[in-house]
Every structure is written in C-alpha cells, then in structure tokens.
Design a protein around this motif. Structure first.
Motif, mmCIF file in Angstrom:
data_model
loop_
_atom_site.group_PDB
_atom_site.id
_atom_site.type_symbol
_atom_site.label_atom_id
_atom_site.label_comp_id
_atom_site.label_asym_id
_atom_site.label_seq_id
_atom_site.Cartn_x
_atom_site.Cartn_y
_atom_site.Cartn_z
ATOM 1 N N TYR A 17 33.676 38.161 47.718
ATOM 2 C CA TYR A 17 35.154 37.600 47.744
ATOM 3 C C TYR A 17 35.990 38.149 48.843
ATOM 4 O O TYR A 17 36.104 39.082 49.391
ATOM 5 C CB TYR A 17 35.721 38.381 46.144
ATOM 6 C CG TYR A 17 37.167 37.914 46.229
ATOM 7 C CD1 TYR A 17 37.551 36.737 45.471
ATOM 8 C CD2 TYR A 17 38.137 38.696 46.529
ATOM 9 C CE1 TYR A 17 38.688 36.250 45.319
ATOM 10 C CE2 TYR A 17 39.634 38.222 46.202
ATOM 11 C CZ TYR A 17 39.872 37.157 45.645
ATOM 12 O OH TYR A 17 41.001 36.752 45.256
ATOM 13 N N LYS A 18 36.531 36.974 49.430
ATOM 14 C CA LYS A 18 37.239 36.933 50.680
ATOM 15 C C LYS A 18 38.775 36.815 50.583
ATOM 16 O O LYS A 18 39.064 35.950 49.488
ATOM 17 C CB LYS A 18 36.873 35.932 51.667
ATOM 18 C CG LYS A 18 35.231 36.191 52.084
ATOM 19 C CD LYS A 18 34.736 35.140 53.217
ATOM 20 C CE LYS A 18 33.376 35.563 53.650
ATOM 21 N NZ LYS A 18 32.918 34.484 54.564
ATOM 22 N N PHE A 19 39.684 37.519 50.836
ATOM 23 C CA PHE A 19 40.925 37.510 50.771
ATOM 24 C C PHE A 19 41.841 37.638 51.915
ATOM 25 O O PHE A 19 41.165 38.666 52.836
ATOM 26 C CB PHE A 19 41.624 38.191 49.624
ATOM 27 C CG PHE A 19 41.360 39.679 49.643
ATOM 28 C CD1 PHE A 19 42.206 40.360 49.999
ATOM 29 C CD2 PHE A 19 40.166 40.084 49.273
ATOM 30 C CE1 PHE A 19 42.110 41.772 50.091
ATOM 31 C CE2 PHE A 19 40.105 41.457 49.349
ATOM 32 C CZ PHE A 19 40.977 42.260 49.829
ATOM 33 N N LYS A 20 42.973 37.365 52.038
ATOM 34 C CA LYS A 20 43.952 37.763 53.159
ATOM 35 C C LYS A 20 45.133 38.556 52.813
ATOM 36 O O LYS A 20 45.708 38.416 51.767
ATOM 37 C CB LYS A 20 44.553 36.422 53.903
ATOM 38 C CG LYS A 20 43.460 35.834 54.958
ATOM 39 C CD LYS A 20 44.104 34.667 55.488
ATOM 40 C CE LYS A 20 43.092 34.106 56.739
ATOM 41 N NZ LYS A 20 43.728 32.871 57.182
ATOM 42 N N VAL A 21 45.272 39.713 53.826
ATOM 43 C CA VAL A 21 46.679 40.391 53.615
ATOM 44 C C VAL A 21 47.322 40.213 54.865
ATOM 45 O O VAL A 21 46.905 40.927 55.886
ATOM 46 C CB VAL A 21 46.169 41.864 53.124
ATOM 47 C CG1 VAL A 21 47.626 42.601 53.221
ATOM 48 C CG2 VAL A 21 45.622 42.030 52.049
ATOM 49 N N CYS A 25 41.936 39.508 57.390
ATOM 50 C CA CYS A 25 41.049 39.103 56.460
ATOM 51 C C CYS A 25 39.991 40.146 55.934
ATOM 52 O O CYS A 25 39.525 40.869 56.757
ATOM 53 C CB CYS A 25 40.071 37.957 57.082
ATOM 54 S SG CYS A 25 41.222 36.450 57.620
ATOM 55 N N GLU A 27 36.913 41.280 52.920
ATOM 56 C CA GLU A 27 35.901 40.683 52.269
ATOM 57 C C GLU A 27 35.138 41.875 51.386
ATOM 58 O O GLU A 27 35.004 43.051 51.739
ATOM 59 C CB GLU A 27 34.462 40.326 53.356
ATOM 60 C CG GLU A 27 33.422 39.782 52.578
ATOM 61 C CD GLU A 27 32.532 39.239 53.643
ATOM 62 O OE1 GLU A 27 31.596 39.989 53.916
ATOM 63 O OE2 GLU A 27 32.610 37.861 53.944
ATOM 64 N N ILE A 57 46.021 39.460 44.406
ATOM 65 C CA ILE A 57 44.793 38.876 44.129
ATOM 66 C C ILE A 57 44.250 39.034 42.780
ATOM 67 O O ILE A 57 42.906 38.622 42.635
ATOM 68 C CB ILE A 57 43.814 39.336 45.474
ATOM 69 C CG1 ILE A 57 43.371 40.645 44.859
ATOM 70 C CG2 ILE A 57 44.483 39.203 46.691
ATOM 71 C CD1 ILE A 57 42.277 41.102 45.841
ATOM 72 N N ASP A 60 43.231 35.721 40.907
ATOM 73 C CA ASP A 60 42.039 34.788 41.394
ATOM 74 C C ASP A 60 40.707 35.541 41.544
ATOM 75 O O ASP A 60 39.831 34.981 41.304
ATOM 76 C CB ASP A 60 42.685 34.876 43.035
ATOM 77 C CG ASP A 60 41.579 33.642 43.701
ATOM 78 O OD1 ASP A 60 41.614 32.581 43.131
ATOM 79 O OD2 ASP A 60 41.088 34.284 44.561
ATOM 80 N N LEU A 61 40.854 37.236 41.706
ATOM 81 C CA LEU A 61 39.706 37.811 41.559
ATOM 82 C C LEU A 61 38.984 37.666 40.267
ATOM 83 O O LEU A 61 37.983 37.583 40.441
ATOM 84 C CB LEU A 61 39.886 39.165 41.965
ATOM 85 C CG LEU A 61 38.822 40.182 42.040
ATOM 86 C CD1 LEU A 61 37.688 39.933 42.723
ATOM 87 C CD2 LEU A 61 39.203 41.643 42.294
ATOM 88 N N THR A 64 37.423 34.219 39.952
ATOM 89 C CA THR A 64 36.274 34.058 40.766
ATOM 90 C C THR A 64 35.076 34.759 40.214
ATOM 91 O O THR A 64 33.959 34.317 40.332
ATOM 92 C CB THR A 64 36.637 34.556 42.211
ATOM 93 O OG1 THR A 64 37.714 33.844 42.903
ATOM 94 C CG2 THR A 64 35.548 34.101 43.173
#
Length: 509
Positions: A17-21, A25, A27, A57, A60-61, A64
C-alpha cells in the motif's frame, strides 16, 4: 483433490500500500498468509495501530486491504477449481466416487433430504390414543379407565380404613401410658412408645404406597397393550380379537361410589367470564374466568344423572395429546415426601392417574417457597398438569409484595405454560385454598388486586415468550367466600384488565 487444495492453501502474499504525507512517499508492505482467517476490519485496525499510520488514509487503506484479500482469495478458488477439474479429466479422481461424496454431503446438510428421526414408543402410543379417542371407540376407552379408577379407589379406601384403625389403636395405647406417667412409667417410656407408633405408621404407609405403585404400573402396562391391540383390531376387523370385548365392555360399566362410600355432589358455583385484549401493538385476546370452587373439583371424577363420568371425562381425554393442555396450581408445603393436607386429598380423589406426589420414590430434600414441581396426569376430570407451588405461612399475612416468592412462582409457572402448550391454567386468586379469620374483606381486596395486577403483567410478557397465543386464565376463590365478596372481586377484575366492551351499531332510517 487434497493435494491440489494443500498446494493453494497456506501461501503467503505480500500486500503493498502506497500513500503520501505531504511531499514524502511511503510504502506499507505486509505479508499475508492465505486463506486469511482474520476479519479484514480487525486486521486493518491492527495495522493502523501497529504502524502508527495517519488517520486520513484509514478509509482508503481499509478498502484497499479488503479488495486485495477478496481478489487473491477468488484467484485461489479459481486455481483450485481448475486443478480439480483437471484431476477428473485425467482420471486421477474417480468420477463416481466424487459424485457419491457430493450427494452424501448435500443430503447430510440439507434438511429436506435428512433422514427423519425414528419416532419413540411414547410418540407412537400418543398417535394411536389420539386416533381412538376421536373415534367411536372412545366410550370403550373411558369405560376401561373408569374400571381402573374404581379399582384404585377401592385400594385407597382400604388403606385409609387400615390407617384409621391403626391410629385409633395407638391412641388408646398412648392414653393408657399417659395415665401411668409418673407412677409406673417415665417420659422415656412415653417417647419409646411414640417412636414405635411412628415406625408402625411409616411401615404401613410404605406397604400401601408400594401396593398402589405396583397396581398402577400393572394397570398402565395393561392399558397401553390393550389400546394398541384395539387400534389394530379396528384396522383389521376381519381378524378381530377384541370385537366381542368392544361390544360387551359398555354393559360392564361399573357405577360405584367413591372409595370411602361418599358420593361427591355438585355444589353451587359462582362464575363470571371476561374477554380481554393485551399487548402494546399487536394485541392478543385472552379469556378470564372468576370462579368460586374447590380446587380439587378439577381433579376428582364427578358424577350426575344427566351426563355421568364418561361424558365429563371426554373433553379432557380429547385434548390429552394436543397443544391445548389444561393446568392447575396447587399450593403445598415444602415437604415433597409428605402426604398430608391438599396433597393427601388430591391423591385420594385421583384414582389411577399418574400422580407422582403419591407414588414416586421418597425424596427427603425440601424445596423453597416459590419453587414448584410438576405432575402429569392422564385421567383427571379437567386437567392434564398440576403445578405444586411451595408456599409458607407468609401468604396469610397482608403485607406481601409483587416480589414475594409465591408471586414469582406464578410468573415461572406461566412461563412453563407458554413453552409447553398449556393454554388453560387455574390459579388460586388469594394464594390460599381455605379462608381463615384474619382474611377480612380489606385483606381479600388487597390480595386480589395484587394478584390481578401481577398476572396481567405476566400475561403481557407472554407475547415475548410464545408470540402471542390466546389463553384462558381461571382465578379461583375458596367456596367459603361470601357472594358479596365474590361480586366485589368480579367488579375489580374488569377495572384492572380493561375488559373489552361490545359496540352496538344501529342504522339510521
């Protein structure tokens, strides 16, 4: 098949799972073993807490992760199915054996294909008796039952006479000893004689108890065998072995008095009937009756010139194996093994019924007020079940509350009625069987109001217990109560239960 399943089970896949703060970025990589046993929501919560993930997140987490688990699980199922089909095509798995395994699994897990339970002997007998009592053979059945009743009544009468003679003889002996007390005899001599008298009474009572027990057991076995033979006889009249007995039996009906020579006469009853509707949204109709009667009138066989004992018994026999049973609440003391008071009277008038209070093995454990034991009966005049509710002298006081053990015992009895198809139950309104001096008019009114209100609350609870089945509740008051008091109670009942009133519609001309 088993090897293919093992090949796809316990495989580990990596969830990424990839996300941005901000501008960074990140992972998240989590190894998951399939099939996943843990709930996806629980796993998601653990990941958020364990890795201290930001709250934005979270949604969305979760979506996913759930999608990943579902997609990978479906891929495993597809691979396993394809491998199974390939095994069948290659001959690795026997097609007929596989089909048999499937058919067996389907039959075992589907109710309509399940093997029906084999009926017990009691269930078979219930069906046979139900058929016969609803047939022209019903009169023959009642004749035989009455003959058994007379036989047991005669034994009970002989027992009572013998016990009476023993007590009279012992009374004379004790009187002679008391006259010599302080002269040639001491207190020890009196106590010794009293102990001997008690032991003699116990021996005699045990002797008669065993004899009655043996006689009722023999009658029960003979009756059951005769009912089965009669049912077979009616099915095969050509090879009938009981046809002559069926014709002769009514002419042999024995009109006899009770065991001790008394003939019970109908006493004048007072009775009022009401119809009520209880319930918050879905209302249920119930029937209420207020009667001035002896509780044991519902147990004893009554005889009059118009109907006789057979017709009086017929209605109870017709509903014996049904979902409309009748029950009666009897107030007793805490000694299960005792044979006195109302228990003695009900046993004497019970004849050949299955009265466990009289014939059961002695149990010296006492019960507490509010507790009750149940006896089932097959040939009493108007009831099938007796609830023996334990009460103490507290019920004679005027300060009992809705939490009194006797009141809570009534609630538990009504609950048993709901779960065991007892649609008619008779309750002693004043929680006593006989009136005494302290039971004044104000005492009776307070007690009746308390029982009426509590029973109304219990009946409203019935809707949650049985789904709302119409029932009949009979409130009984002692025969010694005055007519004035009876009608005061009759006026109180509709005020508490809000009896349904009729509406008369008239058309305008």
């Amino acid at each position: 098949m088993k090897k293919n399943r093992e090949r796809f089970c316990n495989r580990e896949r990596e969830f990424v799972y990839k996300f941005k703060v901000g501008s960074q970025c990140f992972e998240l990589r989590v190894p998951l073993k399939f099939p996943v046993q843990e709930n996806a929501s629980h796993l998601h919560g653990r990941l958020m807490l364990l890795h201290n993930l930001p709250c934005f997140i979270e949604k969305d987490l979760k979506e996913t992760l759930s999608r990943f688990i579902e997609e990978e699980s479906h891929r495993d199922y597809d691979r396993e199915a394809e491998a199974a089909l390939e095994a069948v095509k290659s001959g690795e798995v026997d097609l007929h054996q596989l089909a048999g395994t499937w058919a067996k699994a389907y039959a075992e897990t589907t109710l309509e294909h399940a093997r029906p339970e084999e009926p017990s002997w009691d269930e078979d007998f219930a069906d046979v008796y139900h058929d016969l009592i609803h047939s022209p053979a019903s009169e023959t059945l009642l004749n035989l039952e009455h003959n058994y009743f007379v036989s047991i009544s005669e034994l009970i009468g002989e027992r009572d006479v013998e016990l009476k003679k023993l007590r009279e003889r012992q009374g004379i002996e004790m009187e002679k000893v008391m006259q010599e007390l302080g002269k040639s005899l001491t207190d020890q001599d009196v106590n010794t004689l009293a102990a001997q008298h008690f032991e003699s009474q116990q021996d005699l009572e045990n002797k008669w108890s065993n004899e009655l027990k043996q006689s009722t057991a023999i009658q029960k076995q003979e009756y059951q065998e005769w009912v089965i033979k009669l049912h077979q006889d009616l099915k095969n009249p050509i090879n009938s072995s009981l046809s002559e007995e069926i014709k002769v039996q009514p002419s042999q009906f024995r009109e006899s008095a009770e065991a001790n020579g008394r003939v019970y006469e109908e006493q004048r009853k007072l009775e009022e009937s009401f119809t009520i509707h209880l319930g918050a949204q879905l209302k249920t109709m119930h029937n209420l009756r207020l009667l001035r009667a002896d509780m044991l009138d519902f147990c004893k066989h009554r005889r009059n010139h118009r109907s006789g004992v057979k017709l009086h018994r017929l209605q109870t026999a017709l509903s014996l194996y049904s979902t409309s049973l009748c029950g009666l609440v009897l107030l007793v003391d805490n000694r299960i093994n005792s044979y006195s008071g109302i228990k003695r009277d009900s046993g004497s008038r019970n004849g050949g019924s299955d009265d466990k209070t009289k014939t059961a093995d002695r149990n010296y454990l006492n019960i507490l007020p509010g507790e009750f034991y149940i006896t089932r009966h097959s040939n009493l005049s108007e009831i099938h079940v007796a609830f023996h509710l334990c009460v103490d002298d507290n019920v004679k006081s005027g300060n009992i509350t809705a939490r009194d053990p006797a009141i809570m015992g009534l609630r538990n009895i009504l609950k048993v009625c709901c779960t065991h198809d007892i649609t008619t139950v008779s309750i002693p309104l004043l929680l006593v069987h006989d009136m005494s001096e302290e039971m004044t008019i104000p005492w009776c009114l307070r007690r009746a109001e308390l029982v009426f209100k509590c029973v109304k609350g219990f009946m409203m609870e019935m809707a949650s217990w049985d789904g709302g089945i119409s029932r009949t509740v009979q409130f009984l008051v002692p025969q010694s109560i005055s007519e004035e008091m009876f009608y005061q109670l009759s006026n109180m009942l509709p005020q508490i239960f809000r009896v349904s009133s009729t509406l008369t519609l008239t058309s305008k001309h």
